[in-house]
Write a protein that holds these residues in place. Structure first.
Motif, PDB file in Angstrom:
ATOM      1  N   LEU A 131       0.682 -21.794 -71.566  1.00  0.00           N
ATOM      2  CA  LEU A 131       1.408 -21.942 -70.305  1.00  0.00           C
ATOM      3  C   LEU A 131       1.100 -20.794 -69.346  1.00  0.00           C
ATOM      4  O   LEU A 131       1.005 -21.004 -68.134  1.00  0.00           O
ATOM      5  CB  LEU A 131       2.914 -22.044 -70.571  1.00  0.00           C
ATOM      6  CG  LEU A 131       3.359 -23.327 -71.280  1.00  0.00           C
ATOM      7  CD1 LEU A 131       4.840 -23.261 -71.630  1.00  0.00           C
ATOM      8  CD2 LEU A 131       3.050 -24.554 -70.441  1.00  0.00           C
ATOM      9  N   GLU A 132       0.916 -19.605 -69.880  1.00  0.00           N
ATOM     10  CA  GLU A 132       0.555 -18.463 -69.035  1.00  0.00           C
ATOM     11  C   GLU A 132      -0.833 -18.660 -68.436  1.00  0.00           C
ATOM     12  O   GLU A 132      -1.057 -18.361 -67.265  1.00  0.00           O
ATOM     13  CB  GLU A 132       0.616 -17.161 -69.838  1.00  0.00           C
ATOM     14  CG  GLU A 132       0.222 -15.933 -69.061  1.00  0.00           C
ATOM     15  CD  GLU A 132       1.110 -15.625 -67.861  1.00  0.00           C
ATOM     16  OE1 GLU A 132       0.663 -14.846 -66.996  1.00  0.00           O
ATOM     17  OE2 GLU A 132       2.229 -16.158 -67.766  1.00  0.00           O
ATOM     18  N   SER A 133      -1.761 -19.176 -69.221  1.00  0.00           N
ATOM     19  CA  SER A 133      -3.105 -19.415 -68.684  1.00  0.00           C
ATOM     20  C   SER A 133      -3.079 -20.519 -67.629  1.00  0.00           C
ATOM     21  O   SER A 133      -3.781 -20.432 -66.620  1.00  0.00           O
ATOM     22  CB  SER A 133      -4.103 -19.732 -69.793  1.00  0.00           C
ATOM     23  OG  SER A 133      -3.779 -20.931 -70.434  1.00  0.00           O
ATOM     24  N   PHE A 156      -6.125 -21.088 -58.173  1.00  0.00           N
ATOM     25  CA  PHE A 156      -6.561 -22.198 -57.339  1.00  0.00           C
ATOM     26  C   PHE A 156      -5.670 -22.365 -56.116  1.00  0.00           C
ATOM     27  O   PHE A 156      -6.137 -22.769 -55.062  1.00  0.00           O
ATOM     28  CB  PHE A 156      -6.641 -23.495 -58.144  1.00  0.00           C
ATOM     29  CG  PHE A 156      -7.830 -23.543 -59.046  1.00  0.00           C
ATOM     30  CD1 PHE A 156      -9.107 -23.628 -58.529  1.00  0.00           C
ATOM     31  CD2 PHE A 156      -7.673 -23.473 -60.419  1.00  0.00           C
ATOM     32  CE1 PHE A 156     -10.217 -23.659 -59.357  1.00  0.00           C
ATOM     33  CE2 PHE A 156      -8.771 -23.507 -61.262  1.00  0.00           C
ATOM     34  CZ  PHE A 156     -10.050 -23.597 -60.729  1.00  0.00           C
ATOM     35  N   GLY A 157      -4.411 -22.025 -56.264  1.00  0.00           N
ATOM     36  CA  GLY A 157      -3.506 -22.086 -55.119  1.00  0.00           C
ATOM     37  C   GLY A 157      -3.886 -21.078 -54.058  1.00  0.00           C
ATOM     38  O   GLY A 157      -3.886 -21.374 -52.862  1.00  0.00           O
ATOM     39  N   SER A 158      -4.264 -19.889 -54.488  1.00  0.00           N
ATOM     40  CA  SER A 158      -4.638 -18.857 -53.519  1.00  0.00           C
ATOM     41  C   SER A 158      -6.014 -19.124 -52.930  1.00  0.00           C
ATOM     42  O   SER A 158      -6.270 -18.798 -51.780  1.00  0.00           O
ATOM     43  CB  SER A 158      -4.595 -17.470 -54.159  1.00  0.00           C
ATOM     44  OG  SER A 158      -5.567 -17.356 -55.166  1.00  0.00           O
ATOM     45  N   SER A 159      -6.919 -19.752 -53.690  1.00  0.00           N
ATOM     46  CA  SER A 159      -8.253 -20.030 -53.150  1.00  0.00           C
ATOM     47  C   SER A 159      -8.232 -21.226 -52.205  1.00  0.00           C
ATOM     48  O   SER A 159      -9.043 -21.312 -51.297  1.00  0.00           O
ATOM     49  CB  SER A 159      -9.260 -20.262 -54.279  1.00  0.00           C
ATOM     50  OG  SER A 159      -8.951 -21.431 -54.986  1.00  0.00           O
ATOM     51  N   SER A 160      -7.282 -22.148 -52.380  1.00  0.00           N
ATOM     52  CA  SER A 160      -7.222 -23.307 -51.485  1.00  0.00           C
ATOM     53  C   SER A 160      -6.593 -22.952 -50.144  1.00  0.00           C
ATOM     54  O   SER A 160      -6.749 -23.669 -49.176  1.00  0.00           O
ATOM     55  CB  SER A 160      -6.442 -24.451 -52.141  1.00  0.00           C
ATOM     56  OG  SER A 160      -5.091 -24.084 -52.308  1.00  0.00           O
ATOM     57  N   SER A 161      -5.899 -21.828 -50.077  1.00  0.00           N
ATOM     58  CA  SER A 161      -5.278 -21.423 -48.816  1.00  0.00           C
ATOM     59  C   SER A 161      -6.221 -20.593 -47.958  1.00  0.00           C
ATOM     60  O   SER A 161      -5.854 -20.156 -46.886  1.00  0.00           O
ATOM     61  CB  SER A 161      -3.989 -20.641 -49.099  1.00  0.00           C
ATOM     62  OG  SER A 161      -4.282 -19.444 -49.793  1.00  0.00           O
ATOM     63  N   ARG A 162      -7.439 -20.377 -48.427  1.00  0.00           N
ATOM     64  CA  ARG A 162      -8.415 -19.576 -47.663  1.00  0.00           C
ATOM     65  C   ARG A 162      -9.090 -20.383 -46.606  1.00  0.00           C
ATOM     66  O   ARG A 162      -9.319 -21.451 -46.493  1.00  0.00           O
ATOM     67  CB  ARG A 162      -9.482 -19.002 -48.595  1.00  0.00           C
ATOM     68  CG  ARG A 162      -8.902 -17.966 -49.503  1.00  0.00           C
ATOM     69  CD  ARG A 162      -9.986 -17.409 -50.375  1.00  0.00           C
ATOM     70  NE  ARG A 162      -9.358 -16.547 -51.381  1.00  0.00           N
ATOM     71  CZ  ARG A 162      -9.980 -16.051 -52.392  1.00  0.00           C
ATOM     72  NH1 ARG A 162     -11.243 -16.288 -52.586  1.00  0.00           N
ATOM     73  NH2 ARG A 162      -9.373 -15.282 -53.248  1.00  0.00           N
ATOM     74  N   LEU A 198      -4.173 -20.084 -63.701  1.00  0.00           N
ATOM     75  CA  LEU A 198      -5.125 -20.984 -63.047  1.00  0.00           C
ATOM     76  C   LEU A 198      -4.521 -21.605 -61.791  1.00  0.00           C
ATOM     77  O   LEU A 198      -5.180 -21.694 -60.753  1.00  0.00           O
ATOM     78  CB  LEU A 198      -5.570 -22.085 -64.006  1.00  0.00           C
ATOM     79  CG  LEU A 198      -6.585 -21.680 -65.059  1.00  0.00           C
ATOM     80  CD1 LEU A 198      -6.776 -22.807 -66.066  1.00  0.00           C
ATOM     81  CD2 LEU A 198      -7.906 -21.313 -64.415  1.00  0.00           C
ATOM     82  N   GLU A 199      -3.283 -22.040 -61.895  1.00  0.00           N
ATOM     83  CA  GLU A 199      -2.617 -22.621 -60.726  1.00  0.00           C
ATOM     84  C   GLU A 199      -2.508 -21.596 -59.608  1.00  0.00           C
ATOM     85  O   GLU A 199      -2.724 -21.907 -58.440  1.00  0.00           O
ATOM     86  CB  GLU A 199      -1.235 -23.144 -61.108  1.00  0.00           C
ATOM     87  CG  GLU A 199      -1.284 -24.401 -61.941  1.00  0.00           C
ATOM     88  CD  GLU A 199       0.080 -24.834 -62.452  1.00  0.00           C
ATOM     89  OE1 GLU A 199       1.023 -24.003 -62.484  1.00  0.00           O
ATOM     90  OE2 GLU A 199       0.202 -26.009 -62.837  1.00  0.00           O
TER      91      GLU A 199
END
Length: 100
Positions: free
Chosen positions: A84-86, A94-100, A90-91
């Motif tokens: 769950l930590e991994s 990917f969440g921070s990279s999609s906001s770029r 990942l979320e």
């Protein structure tokens, strides 16, 4: 002893001794681990405590073999928490990279 060696080699397929020293924060020296890997000697009680601290219930289940149900449940719980930590990381990634 063979189970302990198999666990360590599975956890760290390359540079096993150095990785064990690192994960135990230097409490278990790589030269000692190399002797275990070559089946020249077995870990002492203190070294086992450091390995248990580093690897948790999963280590005990693998080394003991026929572990009690409570220990199996603890190992499953630890694995679930790591998974769950991994997923969370990942979320987050990917969440921070999609906001770029």
């Amino acid at each position: 002893m063979e189970r302990l060696v198999a666990y360590l080699l599975r956890a760290f397929p390359s540079k096993t001794a150095e990785a064990v020293e690192a994960i135990t924060e230097g409490a278990v020296k790589s030269d000692r681990v190399r002797k275990w890997l070559q089946l020249q000697c077995a870990p002492d009680f203190l070294a086992l405590l450091h390995l248990i601290r580093a690897f948790g219930a999963d280590f005990l289940v693998c080394v003991i073999g026929d572990a009690p149900e409570s220990l199996l449940e603890a190992a499953i719980s630890e694995r679930r928490a790591r998974f769950l930590e991994s997923v969370r990381k990942l979320e987050e990634e990917f969440g921070s990279s999609s906001s770029r």
